[in-house]
Design a protein around this motif. Structure first.
Motif, mmCIF file in Angstrom:
data_model
loop_
_atom_site.group_PDB
_atom_site.id
_atom_site.type_symbol
_atom_site.label_atom_id
_atom_site.label_comp_id
_atom_site.label_asym_id
_atom_site.label_seq_id
_atom_site.Cartn_x
_atom_site.Cartn_y
_atom_site.Cartn_z
ATOM 1 N N THR A 8 0.834 -1.187 0.000
ATOM 2 C CA THR A 8 0.000 0.000 0.000
ATOM 3 C C THR A 8 0.876 1.247 0.000
ATOM 4 O O THR A 8 1.269 1.730 1.047
ATOM 5 N N ARG A 13 -2.039 8.218 -1.861
ATOM 6 C CA ARG A 13 -3.236 8.760 -1.226
ATOM 7 C C ARG A 13 -3.256 10.290 -1.242
ATOM 8 O O ARG A 13 -4.283 10.902 -0.981
ATOM 9 N N VAL A 74 -10.076 10.350 -7.150
ATOM 10 C CA VAL A 74 -9.392 9.133 -6.721
ATOM 11 C C VAL A 74 -7.907 9.238 -7.035
ATOM 12 O O VAL A 74 -7.528 9.580 -8.159
ATOM 13 N N LEU A 86 -4.967 -0.019 -6.965
ATOM 14 C CA LEU A 86 -5.662 0.226 -5.706
ATOM 15 C C LEU A 86 -5.903 1.720 -5.563
ATOM 16 O O LEU A 86 -5.034 2.530 -5.883
ATOM 17 N N SER A 87 -7.073 2.087 -5.088
ATOM 18 C CA SER A 87 -7.380 3.501 -4.861
ATOM 19 C C SER A 87 -6.908 3.876 -3.467
ATOM 20 O O SER A 87 -7.544 3.553 -2.474
ATOM 21 N N ASP A 88 -5.772 4.555 -3.402
ATOM 22 C CA ASP A 88 -5.180 4.881 -2.112
ATOM 23 C C ASP A 88 -5.701 6.186 -1.538
ATOM 24 O O ASP A 88 -5.364 6.540 -0.411
ATOM 25 N N ARG A 109 -9.532 4.639 3.144
ATOM 26 C CA ARG A 109 -9.187 3.607 2.170
ATOM 27 C C ARG A 109 -9.349 2.204 2.753
ATOM 28 O O ARG A 109 -9.521 1.238 2.017
ATOM 29 N N ASN A 131 -10.746 0.254 -0.843
ATOM 30 C CA ASN A 131 -9.705 0.520 -1.830
ATOM 31 C C ASN A 131 -9.486 -0.669 -2.773
ATOM 32 O O ASN A 131 -8.798 -0.550 -3.783
#
Length: 373
Positions: A8, A13, A74, A86-88, A109, A131
């Motif tokens: 991650t 983000r 995003v 992955l949407s951080d 997330r 996420n």
């Protein structure tokens, strides 16, 4: 997912944070420097993020941009199309009908949610951290992934969580482009509200060495050696310093919640910097910022270009942004961290967003405002 896709990256983000600010900058900049309109519009990649192309049939121009509006932003870490995205960072910007204010709230997330089925990938739906939704929606066959298709499922998941039926615009922002924006602006002046040590960088900005026994990413704190430090006070930070400061959570009293507050403070600081005379009246710097922004964004304005959105929001400034903190708690099961859950009052907040009553809601619930922003 591969081992590398399970990691991650914290940098990513930060990306979505700047999305709404970019639209504000676009408005102010384009009014001041009309010659940049075509260049900026052409630089931004436009895609169908909400899966509306087939349903729409032929392209049609929607009506003029009028509030209330909800924009989904995003942030992702740049990955190859063979890695699961992955949407951080997930941020919703709500703009009331009078178009005089923007309320920004982040979706954690690690929030555990129900992700709806997605026919395009054969995903049958399930309960997971939010996420992961972009990853479940991104597969296009032959081991390839498409972040645009993944955004579609993420938008449906956020819509199901909040009750927002459709979003009026959306953007994907990648870290590499985001970092270029910060550098083009010459850093940022911001107030540091607590002493912070960097987990990742040395005082000179170089990465801290990684312990050899942590090569498999099994260690919570894999780095060693001298740490960059950020003391309480107001400073003009270089791009690497600002980005490093707002990515930290280890060693802070409230962990990720302190980090979220620092990221929200960063939003206003960047908006103020972007709209300062140092940028707006400097053609070379403004051009560099806008070109970097174009490379950072994949945008869907539901029939309107980002320039249209910039003009629609041209009167909004950093002081017109209210930063919302959603109350929540960590889910601990048998001593193990499972994710995050929102306080039950969040349902009332989401209802206020849908009914365009956020101003009244925060008047009755002032604890939702980030008072340290």
């Amino acid at each position: 997912m591969t081992k590398s896709s399970k990691r991650t990256p914290l940098w990513a983000r930060l990306c979505a944070i700047f999305g709404c600010v970019l639209m504000v900058v676009a408005g102010g900049a384009l009014v001041a420097q009309q010659v940049l309109v075509s260049r900026y519009a052409g630089a931004v990649e436009t895609q169908d993020l909400f899966g509306n192309a087939a349903a729409a049939g032929s392209e049609q121009k929607v009506s003029d941009i009028k509030g209330p509006l909800n924009i989904l932003l995003v942030g992702i870490d740049p990955r190859s199309d063979e890695q699961t995205p992955l949407s951080d960072s997930i941020i919703v910007a709500h703009i009331p009908a009078d178009m005089k204010q923007a309320y920004l709230f982040s979706i954690p997330r690690d929030l555990v949610v129900d992700i709806p089925p997605f026919a395009k990938t054969g995903f049958k739906g399930g309960r997971s951290k939010i996420n992961a939704a972009m990853g479940y929606g991104s597969a296009v066959g032959n081991g390839k992934h498409d972040v645009v298709q993944g955004f579609d499922l993420l938008a449906k998941t956020v819509g199901q969580l909040t009750g927002i039926p459709t979003f009026d615009a959306g953007a994907i922002i990648n870290f590499n482009g985001f970092k270029a924006i910060v550098e083009a602006m010459g850093g940022v002046t911001m107030t540091i509200d607590q002493n912070v040590k960097s987990e990742h960088l040395q005082p000179n900005g170089k990465p801290r060495p990684r312990l050899s026994r942590c090569a498999d990413n099994s260690c919570a704190h894999p780095y060693y050696g001298p740490q960059a430090e950020y003391k309480k006070g107001t400073y003009h930070l270089q791009a690497w310093q600002a980005l490093d400061y707002v990515r930290q959570r280890y060693g802070l009293p409230r962990g990720d919640y302190d980090r979220q507050r620092h990221q929200q403070q960063f939003i206003k600081a960047m908006a103020k910097q972007a709209l300062s005379k140092n940028v707006i009246t400097n053609p070379a710097k403004l051009d560099a910022v806008l070109k970097a922004a174009g490379k950072a964004l994949i945008f869907d304005g539901n029939g309107h270009s980002i320039v249209d959105w910039g003009f629609a929001m041209k009167n909004m400034r950093s002081d017109d942004m209210t930063l919302i903190k959603l109350p929540g708690n960590s889910i601990i099961d048998n001593g193990k961290y499972r994710g995050e859950e929102l306080d039950s009052s969040a349902k009332d907040f989401f209802a206020a967003v849908r009914q365009d009553q956020v101003r009244n809601f925060i008047f009755r619930n002032p604890e939702y405002i980030n008072t340290n922003s």
